[in-house]
Enzyme design. Sequence first.
Site, PDB file in Angstrom:
ATOM      1  CD  GLU A 172      -2.745  -0.670   2.454  1.00  0.00           C
ATOM      2  OE1 GLU A 172      -2.513  -0.200   3.525  1.00  0.00           O
ATOM      3  OE2 GLU A 172      -4.137  -1.229   2.444  1.00  0.00           O
ATOM      4  CD  GLU A 260      -4.257  -5.179   3.285  1.00  0.00           C
ATOM      5  OE1 GLU A 260      -5.178  -4.278   3.796  1.00  0.00           O
ATOM      6  OE2 GLU A 260      -2.819  -5.296   3.351  1.00  0.00           O
TER       7      GLU A 260
END
Length: 337
Positions: A172, A260
């Site tokens: 991320e 995710e």
Amino acid sequence: MTPFKLAAAAAIFTTLLFHPGCAASTPSAPPTPATLGVVRAHGRLHTAGNRLVGADGRPVSLAGVSYGWSQWEAARFYNADVVNWLKQDWHATIIRAPLGIHEEDGYLQHPARNLARVTRVVDAAIAAEVYVIIDWHDHQAQLHSEQAVAFFSDMARRYGKHPNIIYEIFNEPKTGLTWARDVKPYAEKVIAAIRAIDADNLIVVGTPNFSQNVDVAAADPLKDPNVAYVLHFYAGTHKQGLRAKALKALELGAPLFVTEWGTCDASGKGPIDEKSVGEWFAFMHEHQLSHCNWAVYDKSETAAIVHRSAGSKGHWREDDLSPSGKYARTLIRGWGE
Ligand code: MG
């Protein structure tokens, strides 16, 4: 809502109706044909337009679970028994192993112990014939590109011949990093190192603003033919606005991979948002996206799938699962693709 979406939503609803409170009290449900040898069935994954397909060219859509960061509350679960339990009891066809990098006690501080956890899970996933994501779990990987190159070169040498393996090179990118200046140059460097050793396994790449700006990446894609772009959603925080970005990326031809997703808000806390999860699952069905629920760990917060009572080797009872764990298990078991 299109008929397809209605059908998908109905399927999810039916699944929920017929698995009330989940059936985790049955400790050793037999493996189903869907999960026996999913890798044997599909082989190495590759992209075809904006879809992921197996070796025979048919679309593949996987449902599974991510571990939490390798150095914290997830650490005790990084073993073959839990991988086998997630396959057998959760019907997971994919497992994600996040190598915590720069945070406290991560790989940069303690490489051996974190590497050992991740490779235990990878080895177990290969033995169990499920897919596995090797995740460089970092919010500023562009600062650690030398270490990432060395790590993924090692992983490609060890595992590149196995069709199970998916490399996730940047989890991320944090807010403020841009695709053009920070993420893309990093990705090109790490992909070149992997491809020097492993010519063909799937690589997934995080996108700016914590893997939300998939549309920005899709507009300026990487040249490698087997790359997908990472989309993360947390149902309490991310709604139609993020799906609009995802749709734009798909329309630009970019394959997406949800490495995710969470039932709650983006901090891992807050209430479970079932309405939003239902909308996201209809979207993922429609576009045949693969996904991993966050996450296997036992911290006292919503997203953790188990309580501290849960054994370190799986065989969890219903009481060991958190409400989010029970819900995610039902959805993964009901994915059926
Ligand atoms: Mg390979």
